[in-house]
Design a protein around this motif. Structure first.
Motif, short mmCIF file in Angstrom:
data_model
loop_
_atom_site.label_atom_id
_atom_site.label_comp_id
_atom_site.label_asym_id
_atom_site.label_seq_id
_atom_site.Cartn_x
_atom_site.Cartn_y
_atom_site.Cartn_z
N ALA B 104 0.83 -1.20 0.00
CA ALA B 104 0.00 0.00 0.00
C ALA B 104 0.87 1.26 0.00
N LEU B 105 1.98 1.21 0.76
CA LEU B 105 2.89 2.36 0.76
C LEU B 105 3.48 2.58 -0.63
N ARG B 122 0.26 -1.83 -7.92
CA ARG B 122 -1.12 -2.07 -8.34
C ARG B 122 -1.27 -3.44 -8.98
N LEU B 123 -0.28 -3.82 -9.79
CA LEU B 123 -0.31 -5.14 -10.43
C LEU B 123 -0.30 -6.24 -9.38
N ILE B 124 0.55 -6.06 -8.34
CA ILE B 124 0.59 -7.06 -7.27
C ILE B 124 -0.79 -7.19 -6.64
N LEU B 125 -1.43 -6.03 -6.37
CA LEU B 125 -2.74 -6.06 -5.73
C LEU B 125 -3.75 -6.80 -6.60
N PHE B 166 -7.61 -1.11 -0.14
CA PHE B 166 -8.29 -0.18 0.76
C PHE B 166 -7.30 0.63 1.59
N LEU B 167 -6.18 -0.02 1.99
CA LEU B 167 -5.17 0.71 2.77
C LEU B 167 -4.58 1.85 1.95
N SER B 168 -4.25 1.56 0.67
CA SER B 168 -3.62 2.60 -0.15
C SER B 168 -4.60 3.75 -0.35
#
Lengths: 267, 273
Positions: B104-105, B122-125, B166-168
């Motif tokens: 997220a960071l 973003r890709l990882i997410l 959601f954290l990001s």
């Protein structure tokens, strides 16, 4: 919490130590260690796994794109999409009346509680478990997967419809009711226009959630890409597994974009 | 929305329309595509109608076999499986929250300036979220062998996407004021993170973690079907032995624990957040 220590003017600290937070962190760390021992998670197993994993990964690359495999992939994917589409539409059609029945501001209390109870029951079982039961009831194949996803959609959409109906303004409903219209007109003219945009939003979300889950129900015999994936796993066709997983990620991403469009269209 | 044309000539007959022609045609196209997709699906999906005829008997048979529930099996196998499931869900969530915070960071644009790093994050997410926990469990069972380790990792990795997203968003929504004050005071980047961002995202952080835990209890109950340990393993054993009375017990336990998790989550949320 910060105000307590700052009361004596001499010892004003910018950031007083937060002991409850520290204790919580230590407790969490202790729990992690404890749970790891309970679950038999150790560094040795992890390290052995890493070595295993590198061999596993090397067998996955490059992804298998032989024509016969692609045909299998395509067939499974099409079936998954059909399952997802039918399940979403059927789920949406049934969940509208069910959601209305569960809304406490429209339906009588006994009906509302019965509907709420059944929604809670639908929601609490994972689609995979529901699929197992349906595989027993209607046999292997797409039908079982479809029925399982219909149940999952019902639990989700009907709950949100009930919430949306409970939050809507009752003034319009009163207005329609004052004209002496029957209940069905009340729903069509007073209720639906208010909840429709949100309803489409939930349905769009449910479509991509069903697309994702249709890959799952296949694992227990519910048809679709999940069956293809599980077969590939059992035959140790790891390179084909990678192809399937990449295809699933791709389709899910496209599904998310499409459902985003749908939501914007009806906002 | 079409008010401009109607407002131009005062006194003329106003024709109010809710949607512009473009919107209307887009919606009609949407309905048309939906209907076509449904017709195509219904006509081509492979359903064997013969299976459908004896569905009522099969269902009745299913419940008849489940009753009476084999309560004696609970202390023997199911209790340990239940504990394992709860630990899998909790530990998986804890690991996921730690990993997701890092991602997220990386994704939050107000923390990481580089577009390349944002995109990678973003890709990882997206990738972790799109592959379901059970599919992850299949992988980890192949790598680490069957057991709770594979289940915990599957839960952890699959939850990264949801939690991190959601954290990001929470991090990106935090107010710049306190951050600027800290930077102006000469605080180190770590201090800015801990004293500037953390207090602002803490409520969202706890809410997301609790919500994910609730979901993970549900998910970890089925991971055992592919070898991920816990209640699913007990269910799988019962099903492959065709002991439906034992399967009924496991289903009942899963139902109870899912409801309990939901109640606990609601209670904690009301109490703390």
């Amino acid at each position: 919490m910060t105000g307590v220590l700052a009361q004596t003017p001499r010892q004003r600290v910018a950031f007083p130590s937060n002991w409850s937070a520290r204790i919580a962190f230590v407790a969490l760390a202790i729990y992690v260690v404890y749970a790891s021992t309970i679950l038999d998670i150790s560094w040795a197993r992890f390290a052995a796994g890493i070595e295993h994993g590198s061999r596993f990964l090397s067998r996955m690359f490059p992804p298998n794109v032989a024509p016969d495999k692609l045909q299998l992939l395509f067939g499974g994917m099409v079936e998954s999409m059909q399952i997802a589409i039918i399940a979403t539409v059927a789920g949406v059609l049934v969940s509208l009346p069910l959601g209305l029945a569960a809304a406490r501001n429209l339906s009588p209390a006994p009906l509302a509680w019965t509907a709420r109870g059944s929604i809670a029951l639908f929601r609490s079982f994972h689609p995979v478990i529901v699929a197992i039961l349906f595989v027993k009831a209607v046999g292997f194949g797409a039908l079982a997967g479809m029925l399982a996803l219909i149940v999952a959609s019902l639990g989700f959409i009907a709950k949100l419809v009930a919430e949306a109906v409970e939050e809507m303004s009752m003034q319009q409903v009163e207005g329609v009711r004052a004209t002496g219209s029957p209940f069905l007109s009340l729903v069509i003219m007073g209720v639906l226009p208010q909840v429709m945009p949100r309803f489409i939003g939930f349905s769009a979300y449910q479509l991509d959630s069903n697309l994702r889950n249709s890959a799952l129900v296949g694992l227990v015999g519910g048809g679709g890409i999940g069956s293809t994936l599980f077969t590939a796993f059992q035959r140790f066709d790891y390179d084909f597994v990678l192809t399937i997983v990449l295809a699933i990620i791709g389709v899910v991403m496209v599904g998310e974009i499409v459902s985003g469009w749908m939501r914007r269209l009806f906002q | 929305m079409n008010a401009d044309t109607a407002m131009t000539r005062e006194g003329a007959l106003r024709l109010w329309q809710r949607f512009t022609p473009a919107e209307r045609s887009m919606r009609s196209a949407f309905y048309l595509i939906t209907v076509m997709a449904v017709i195509w699906s219904v006509q081509t999906v492979a359903i064997i109608p013969e299976f459908f005829y004896d569905a009522p008997q099969q269902t009745a048979d299913l419940f008849a076999r489940m009753w009476p529930i084999d309560w004696a099996w609970y202390p023997k196998v199911v209790h340990a499986a239940l504990i394992e499931t709860l630990h899998t869900a909790t530990l998986g969530t804890a690991v996921a929250v730690v990993l997701a915070s890092l991602v997220a960071l990386m994704v939050a644009r107000n923390i990481t300036g580089s577009v390349v790093l944002n995109t990678i994050g973003r890709l990882i997410l997206v990738a972790t979220r799109s592959v379901h926990a059970i599919v992850w469990a299949l992988f980890f069972v192949a790598v680490f062998g069957p057991g709770a380790l594979a289940g915990t990792l599957a839960i952890a990795v699959h939850s990264i996407g949801f939690t991190g997203k959601f954290l990001s968003e929470a991090i990106e929504e935090s107010k710049p004021g306190p951050i600027e004050a800290l930077v102006a005071a000469g605080a180190s980047p770590l201090a800015v993170l801990i004293k500037g961002y953390w207090p602002q995202v803490k409520p969202a952080f706890l809410a997301i973690a609790m919500f994910r835990w609730d979901i993970n209890v549900r998910e970890s109950a089925v991971l055992g079907l592919v070898g991920g340990g816990g209640l699913g393993m007990a269910l799988d054993t019962a099903l492959s032995n065709l002991y439906w009375d034992q399967a009924g017990l496991v289903l009942l336990v899963i139902f109870t624990v899912v409801i309990a998790a939901e109640i606990v989550t609601a209670w904690v949320r009301a109490k703390i957040i």
